[in-house]
Design a protein around this motif. Structure first.
Motif, PDB file in Angstrom:
ATOM      1  N   ILE A  83       0.826  -1.215   0.000  1.00 14.65           N
ATOM      2  CA  ILE A  83       0.000   0.000   0.000  1.00 14.65           C
ATOM      3  C   ILE A  83       0.857   1.260   0.000  1.00 14.65           C
ATOM      4  CG2 ILE A  83      -0.303   0.107   2.516  1.00 14.65           C
ATOM      5  CD1 ILE A  83      -3.054   0.919  -0.021  1.00 14.65           C
ATOM      6  N   ALA A  84       1.959   1.248   0.739  1.00 16.38           N
ATOM      7  CA  ALA A  84       2.807   2.445   0.789  1.00 16.38           C
ATOM      8  C   ALA A  84       3.402   2.743  -0.582  1.00 16.38           C
ATOM      9  CB  ALA A  84       3.906   2.281   1.836  1.00 16.38           C
ATOM     10  N   ALA A  85       3.869   1.715  -1.275  1.00  8.29           N
ATOM     11  CA  ALA A  85       4.451   1.920  -2.609  1.00  8.29           C
ATOM     12  C   ALA A  85       3.385   2.405  -3.586  1.00  8.29           C
ATOM     13  CB  ALA A  85       5.087   0.626  -3.107  1.00  8.29           C
ATOM     14  N   ASP A  86       2.197   1.833  -3.498  1.00 12.45           N
ATOM     15  CA  ASP A  86       1.128   2.235  -4.423  1.00 12.45           C
ATOM     16  C   ASP A  86       0.687   3.670  -4.171  1.00 12.45           C
ATOM     17  OD1 ASP A  86       1.324  -0.325  -5.411  1.00 12.45           O
ATOM     18  OD2 ASP A  86      -0.486  -1.064  -4.420  1.00 12.45           O
ATOM     19  N   LEU A  87       0.566   4.047  -2.906  1.00 15.88           N
ATOM     20  CA  LEU A  87       0.171   5.417  -2.586  1.00 15.88           C
ATOM     21  C   LEU A  87       1.295   6.407  -2.887  1.00 15.88           C
ATOM     22  CD1 LEU A  87      -1.850   4.850   0.714  1.00 15.88           C
ATOM     23  CD2 LEU A  87      -2.740   5.219  -1.602  1.00 15.88           C
ATOM     24  N   ARG A  88       2.528   5.980  -2.709  1.00 20.92           N
ATOM     25  CA  ARG A  88       3.665   6.843  -3.061  1.00 20.92           C
ATOM     26  C   ARG A  88       3.625   7.142  -4.571  1.00 20.92           C
ATOM     27  NH1 ARG A  88       7.084   4.290  -0.630  1.00 20.92           N
ATOM     28  NH2 ARG A  88       7.178   5.651   1.167  1.00 20.92           N
ATOM     29  N   ALA A  89       3.358   6.124  -5.368  1.00 16.14           N
ATOM     30  CA  ALA A  89       3.259   6.334  -6.821  1.00 16.14           C
ATOM     31  C   ALA A  89       2.109   7.290  -7.148  1.00 16.14           C
ATOM     32  CB  ALA A  89       3.069   4.996  -7.533  1.00 16.14           C
ATOM     33  N   LEU A  90       0.996   7.163  -6.439  1.00 10.59           N
ATOM     34  CA  LEU A  90      -0.144   8.057  -6.651  1.00 10.59           C
ATOM     35  C   LEU A  90       0.236   9.504  -6.344  1.00 10.59           C
ATOM     36  CD1 LEU A  90      -3.209   8.730  -7.029  1.00 10.59           C
ATOM     37  CD2 LEU A  90      -3.449   8.249  -4.576  1.00 10.59           C
ATOM     38  N   LEU A  91       0.832   9.745  -5.177  1.00  8.06           N
ATOM     39  CA  LEU A  91       1.155  11.116  -4.777  1.00  8.06           C
ATOM     40  C   LEU A  91       2.256  11.715  -5.651  1.00  8.06           C
ATOM     41  CD1 LEU A  91       0.909  11.038  -0.882  1.00  8.06           C
ATOM     42  CD2 LEU A  91      -0.850  11.452  -2.593  1.00  8.06           C
ATOM     43  N   ARG A  92       3.261  10.925  -5.957  1.00  3.09           N
ATOM     44  CA  ARG A  92       4.322  11.430  -6.843  1.00  3.09           C
ATOM     45  C   ARG A  92       3.762  11.716  -8.233  1.00  3.09           C
ATOM     46  NH1 ARG A  92       9.929   8.122  -5.642  1.00  3.09           N
ATOM     47  NH2 ARG A  92      10.315   8.973  -3.557  1.00  3.09           N
ATOM     48  N   GLY A  93       2.877  10.854  -8.715  1.00  3.89           N
ATOM     49  CA  GLY A  93       2.241  11.084 -10.009  1.00  3.89           C
ATOM     50  C   GLY A  93       1.380  12.332 -10.005  1.00  3.89           C
ATOM     51  N   PRO A 101       3.212  21.955 -17.162  1.00 12.00           N
ATOM     52  CA  PRO A 101       2.530  23.199 -17.525  1.00 12.00           C
ATOM     53  C   PRO A 101       1.304  22.980 -18.409  1.00 12.00           C
ATOM     54  CG  PRO A 101       4.902  23.409 -17.857  1.00 12.00           C
ATOM     55  CD  PRO A 101       4.629  21.966 -17.534  1.00 12.00           C
ATOM     56  N   GLY A 102       1.361  22.006 -19.299  1.00 12.92           N
ATOM     57  CA  GLY A 102       0.219  21.743 -20.168  1.00 12.92           C
ATOM     58  C   GLY A 102      -0.992  21.265 -19.404  1.00 12.92           C
ATOM     59  N   PHE A 103      -0.787  20.368 -18.461  1.00 17.31           N
ATOM     60  CA  PHE A 103      -1.916  19.854 -17.681  1.00 17.31           C
ATOM     61  C   PHE A 103      -2.342  20.871 -16.621  1.00 17.31           C
ATOM     62  CE2 PHE A 103      -4.026  16.998 -14.609  1.00 17.31           C
ATOM     63  CZ  PHE A 103      -5.012  16.523 -15.460  1.00 17.31           C
ATOM     64  N   GLU A 104      -1.371  21.560 -16.037  1.00 20.22           N
ATOM     65  CA  GLU A 104      -1.702  22.554 -15.015  1.00 20.22           C
ATOM     66  C   GLU A 104      -2.609  23.647 -15.573  1.00 20.22           C
ATOM     67  OE1 GLU A 104       0.380  25.364 -11.651  1.00 20.22           O
ATOM     68  OE2 GLU A 104       1.459  25.072 -13.542  1.00 20.22           O
ATOM     69  N   SER A 105      -2.398  24.022 -16.827  1.00 21.96           N
ATOM     70  CA  SER A 105      -3.235  25.068 -17.408  1.00 21.96           C
ATOM     71  C   SER A 105      -4.697  24.632 -17.471  1.00 21.96           C
ATOM     72  CB  SER A 105      -2.717  25.467 -18.788  1.00 21.96           C
ATOM     73  OG  SER A 105      -2.671  24.360 -19.659  1.00 21.96           O
ATOM     74  N   PHE A 106      -4.940  23.368 -17.742  1.00 22.21           N
ATOM     75  CA  PHE A 106      -6.311  22.845 -17.710  1.00 22.21           C
ATOM     76  C   PHE A 106      -6.884  22.929 -16.296  1.00 22.21           C
ATOM     77  CE2 PHE A 106      -5.235  20.580 -21.684  1.00 22.21           C
ATOM     78  CZ  PHE A 106      -6.380  20.836 -22.418  1.00 22.21           C
ATOM     79  N   LEU A 107      -6.104  22.498 -15.326  1.00 23.67           N
ATOM     80  CA  LEU A 107      -6.606  22.495 -13.943  1.00 23.67           C
ATOM     81  C   LEU A 107      -6.881  23.903 -13.442  1.00 23.67           C
ATOM     82  CD1 LEU A 107      -4.423  19.717 -12.302  1.00 23.67           C
ATOM     83  CD2 LEU A 107      -6.853  19.625 -12.867  1.00 23.67           C
ATOM     84  N   ARG A 108      -6.009  24.840 -13.757  1.00 26.73           N
ATOM     85  CA  ARG A 108      -6.249  26.227 -13.332  1.00 26.73           C
ATOM     86  C   ARG A 108      -7.540  26.751 -13.971  1.00 26.73           C
ATOM     87  NH1 ARG A 108      -3.221  27.302  -9.127  1.00 26.73           N
ATOM     88  NH2 ARG A 108      -1.062  26.672  -9.321  1.00 26.73           N
ATOM     89  N   ALA A 109      -7.758  26.428 -15.232  1.00 26.70           N
ATOM     90  CA  ALA A 109      -8.995  26.842 -15.905  1.00 26.70           C
ATOM     91  C   ALA A 109     -10.213  26.233 -15.215  1.00 26.70           C
ATOM     92  CB  ALA A 109      -8.956  26.431 -17.377  1.00 26.70           C
ATOM     93  N   ILE A 159      -8.658   9.811   2.021  1.00 26.05           N
ATOM     94  CA  ILE A 159      -8.342  10.437   0.729  1.00 26.05           C
ATOM     95  C   ILE A 159      -7.967  11.901   0.934  1.00 26.05           C
ATOM     96  CG2 ILE A 159      -9.303  11.124  -1.508  1.00 26.05           C
ATOM     97  CD1 ILE A 159     -11.049   8.519  -1.283  1.00 26.05           C
ATOM     98  N   ASP A 160      -8.728  12.594   1.786  1.00 31.50           N
ATOM     99  CA  ASP A 160      -8.414  14.002   2.069  1.00 31.50           C
ATOM    100  C   ASP A 160      -7.027  14.138   2.692  1.00 31.50           C
ATOM    101  OD1 ASP A 160     -10.911  14.682   1.091  1.00 31.50           O
ATOM    102  OD2 ASP A 160     -11.818  14.900   3.082  1.00 31.50           O
ATOM    103  N   GLN A 167      -2.870  19.197  -2.897  1.00 35.53           N
ATOM    104  CA  GLN A 167      -3.843  20.072  -3.552  1.00 35.53           C
ATOM    105  C   GLN A 167      -3.794  21.477  -2.959  1.00 35.53           C
ATOM    106  OE1 GLN A 167      -5.699  18.730  -6.144  1.00 35.53           O
ATOM    107  NE2 GLN A 167      -6.113  20.857  -6.584  1.00 35.53           N
ATOM    108  N   SER A 168      -3.683  21.570  -1.667  1.00 39.51           N
ATOM    109  CA  SER A 168      -3.648  22.865  -0.991  1.00 39.51           C
ATOM    110  C   SER A 168      -2.411  23.665  -1.406  1.00 39.51           C
ATOM    111  CB  SER A 168      -3.674  22.661   0.519  1.00 39.51           C
ATOM    112  OG  SER A 168      -3.551  23.881   1.189  1.00 39.51           O
ATOM    113  N   ARG A 169      -1.239  23.035  -1.374  1.00 37.70           N
ATOM    114  CA  ARG A 169      -0.005  23.735  -1.746  1.00 37.70           C
ATOM    115  C   ARG A 169      -0.072  24.211  -3.195  1.00 37.70           C
ATOM    116  NH1 ARG A 169       3.617  24.025   1.957  1.00 37.70           N
ATOM    117  NH2 ARG A 169       5.203  24.849   0.568  1.00 37.70           N
ATOM    118  N   TRP A 170      -0.618  23.360  -4.079  1.00 35.74           N
ATOM    119  CA  TRP A 170      -0.709  23.729  -5.490  1.00 35.74           C
ATOM    120  C   TRP A 170      -1.697  24.876  -5.700  1.00 35.74           C
ATOM    121  CZ3 TRP A 170      -4.922  23.437  -8.852  1.00 35.74           C
ATOM    122  CH2 TRP A 170      -4.627  23.743 -10.186  1.00 35.74           C
TER     123      TRP A 170
END
Length: 195
Positions: A83-93, A101-109, A159-160, A167-170
């Motif tokens: 579980i730790a490895a799987d969640l680490r991959a999730l958070l790093r991803g 920048p390409g994906f971030e622009s979508f999220l900011r929009a 999940i939170d 999410q908060s830092r971003w």
């Protein structure tokens, strides 16, 4: 009168051109300056063609984001038995996606749109956010069943705890989103998830 095969192909080509144009422009132009007119011009269609399928530029951009974000594995998280490895991959991803920048622009929009347009907010939750959270919840539930996480775990809170710090830092522009930050956030969350 039903569409003819050639009309259907033209419609499919126009839709693909509009999605491609929105994808290109969201990466080139600040979202506040992006217009339906610009998308139409880049796609080589009239504005009325866009409004036939989408009620606003936000709706076009959201559909373009969904097409960009649909990977071959869907939303399922890996289950390697660790579980730790799987969640680490999730958070790093997640951090890698937010740093793109390409994906971030979508999220900011989308952050702008979900605050201003209740329909896009609902679509964002139903078509993207809730399925993503369900995929994480499924992996956490498997961790509970395998004994890696504590019984009775509140999956929504878990999940939170996992995604909230990133999410908060971003969203606040605080920076520091590195793999080591992801690892530290995971360690802090796991202290609760395993307790």
């Amino acid at each position: 009168m039903p569409d003819t095969p050639s009309a259907t192909r033209r419609s499919e080509r126009a839709r693909a051109a509009i999605i491609a144009a929105a994808t290109e422009l969201i990466r080139e132009v600040p979202y506040a300056k992006l217009t339906v007119e610009a998308i139409a011009a880049r796609a080589g269609v009239g504005k009325q063609t866009i409004y036939r399928w989408w009620p606003s530029k936000g709706a076009v951009v959201f559909d373009a984001m969904l097409e960009l974000d649909s990977g071959p594995d869907g939303l399922a998280l890996p289950n390697t038995g660790d579980i730790a490895a799987d969640l680490r991959a999730l958070l790093r991803g997640s951090i890698a996606a937010l740093a793109d920048p390409g994906f971030e622009s979508f999220l900011r929009a989308m952050y702008i749109e979900i605050q201003q347009d209740p329909e896009i907010g609902t679509a964002y939750r139903e078509r993207l956010l809730l399925p993503q959270r369900a995929a994480v919840a499924d992996r956490l539930a498997a961790g509970v069943r395998s004994g890696e996480l504590r019984p009775g775990l509140d999956l929504d809170l878990a999940i939170d705890l996992l995604l909230g710090p990133i999410q908060s830092r971003w969203s606040l522009g605080l920076g520091g989103l590195t793999e080591s930050y992801a690892d530290a956030a995971l360690d802090a969350a796991l202290a609760h998830l395993r307790a």
